[in-house]
Write a protein that holds these residues in place. Structure first.
Motif, PDB file in Angstrom:
ATOM      1  N   GLN A 136       0.568  -8.854   4.806  1.00 36.21           N
ATOM      2  CA  GLN A 136       1.006  -7.527   5.731  1.00 36.21           C
ATOM      3  C   GLN A 136       2.132  -6.586   4.881  1.00 36.21           C
ATOM      4  O   GLN A 136       1.802  -5.289   4.731  1.00 36.21           O
ATOM      5  CB  GLN A 136       1.573  -7.959   6.772  1.00 36.21           C
ATOM      6  N   LYS A 137       2.943  -7.064   4.251  1.00 32.81           N
ATOM      7  CA  LYS A 137       3.971  -6.171   3.399  1.00 32.81           C
ATOM      8  C   LYS A 137       2.930  -5.425   2.215  1.00 32.81           C
ATOM      9  O   LYS A 137       3.511  -4.313   1.824  1.00 32.81           O
ATOM     10  CB  LYS A 137       4.837  -6.981   2.901  1.00 32.81           C
ATOM     11  N   GLU A 146       1.038  -2.653   3.603  1.00 35.01           N
ATOM     12  CA  GLU A 146       1.711  -1.695   3.972  1.00 35.01           C
ATOM     13  C   GLU A 146       2.438  -0.990   2.935  1.00 35.01           C
ATOM     14  O   GLU A 146       2.305   0.436   2.725  1.00 35.01           O
ATOM     15  CB  GLU A 146       3.048  -2.334   4.804  1.00 35.01           C
ATOM     16  N   ARG A 188      -0.551   1.412   1.809  1.00 37.21           N
ATOM     17  CA  ARG A 188      -1.040   2.597   2.585  1.00 37.21           C
ATOM     18  C   ARG A 188       0.352   3.781   2.244  1.00 37.21           C
ATOM     19  O   ARG A 188      -0.087   4.714   2.189  1.00 37.21           O
ATOM     20  CB  ARG A 188      -0.660   1.972   4.104  1.00 37.21           C
ATOM     21  N   GLU A 189       1.579   3.199   1.803  1.00 37.21           N
ATOM     22  CA  GLU A 189       2.319   4.121   1.563  1.00 37.21           C
ATOM     23  C   GLU A 189       2.023   4.617   0.384  1.00 37.21           C
ATOM     24  O   GLU A 189       2.538   5.962  -0.026  1.00 37.21           O
ATOM     25  CB  GLU A 189       3.853   3.276   1.306  1.00 37.21           C
TER      26      GLU A 189
END
Length: 318
Positions: free
Chosen positions: A36-37, A40, A43-44
């Motif tokens: 998940q991290k 994320e 995506r950033e």
């Protein structure tokens, strides 16, 4: 550098180094425990095609070996909980170095200033005597000795040393990270240590530029490198800038030995900070002369600009 792997890519230093590698168009593998991290982070960064995600456990050399396909440089950004440093830092480092040794990688290990002990010069160079007087300083010195051990016959390694740092990715990984997060959220904040004494902090995006540049230089390996901040600044001034940028002024409480010891009854990491409070009373400032001689000018975002930018980025993430 043809390709890199960042171990601990979602942490404070790992995320910003991954971002700098991506920015330079270098193929990079972001390695971490949490899918998940990692997703994320991707995506950033805009889900770039030259970024690969790898889920694994840094304590398991096989996981790193499997992930580090065609990598040339390994950035060791993984860390351990502050209160578990004595028991876990060296085993973690040994696992990462074992993987690097199997693959004949170059290693860039991110570390701090604890091994230097008390300040013995105005601007601490890489030749400053390492005489740590704290448990954490001694563990960090043992970490350096492990990194440069002759056991790793197939590894070229360097250690880059940062003072306390701040930036949008710092989170709770630095003394100042939690303070700025709370101010950005409009909450009451704690500031660790003396708020009157000016200290050195490095803006993480600046540090990432320097670290990646060092990693690209073959002659930089086998050495320690200091990564200095732009300037010194007091806690009171940091809070003023951060509150102005956030538009909110909730109380900020300075925590000394008594406050940290009391909080430590409920939050183990807090009592572990007590022995390092000397750095807030007699701060140590790093010299960047060696970097300037071998690499060139030091990126130096002014604290007022870096703190304001950090607050804005933290508020965007809320």
């Amino acid at each position: 550098m043809k390709k890199a792997i960042v171990v601990g890519a979602t942490g404070g230093t790992g995320a910003v180094i991954t971002a700098e590698l991506v920015k330079k168009g270098l193929p990079v593998i972001a390695f971490g425990r949490s899918r998940q991290k990692l997703e994320e982070l991707a995506r950033e960064l805009g889900n770039p095609s030259h970024l690969t995600l790898a889920i694994g456990d840094a304590y398991r050399p096989d996981d790193i070996v499997t992930a580090a396909i065609e990598a040339e440089v390994l950035f060791h950004c993984a860390n351990v909980p502050y209160h578990e440093m004595e028991s876990k830092l060296i085993p973690l480092g040994e696992a990462i170095m074992e993987a690097a040794n199997r693959l004949s990688l170059k290693v860039v290990a991110i570390d701090g200033i604890y091994p230097y002990g008390r300040r013995q010069m105005d601007r601490v160079t890489e030749e400053h005597p390492k005489k740590p007087h704290t448990k954490k300083g001694k563990v960090r010195l043992a970490f350096e000795q492990m990194i440069f051990s002759s056991r790793w016959k197939n590894v070229s390694a360097m250690i880059v040393r940062l003072p306390d740092y701040y930036g949008p990715t710092a989170n709770q990984a630095s003394y100042l990270g939690g303070t700025l997060e709370a101010i950005a959220a409009g909450k009451m904040a704690f500031f660790i240590g003396n708020m009157k004494v000016p200290r050195e902090y490095v803006y993480l995006p600046d540090a990432a530029v320097m670290i990646v540049e060092l990693a690209r230089q073959d002659q930089a390996y086998g050495q320690n490198w200091n990564i200095p901040g732009a300037d010194i600044i007091s806690g009171h001034e940091i809070v003023r800038i951060a509150q102005q940028a956030s538009g909110m002024k909730k109380p900020v409480i300075a925590l000394g030995k008594a406050g940290l010891s009391l909080l430590g009854l409920f939050v183990p990491v807090m009592k572990e900070i007590v022995e390092m409070l000397y750095l807030t009373e007699e701060p140590l400032r790093l010299s960047g002369d060696k970097y300037k001689r071998f690499i060139g000018p030091i990126p130096a975002t002014k604290p007022a600009d870096g703190i304001a930018a950090t607050i804005r980025e933290l508020q965007k993430k809320r």
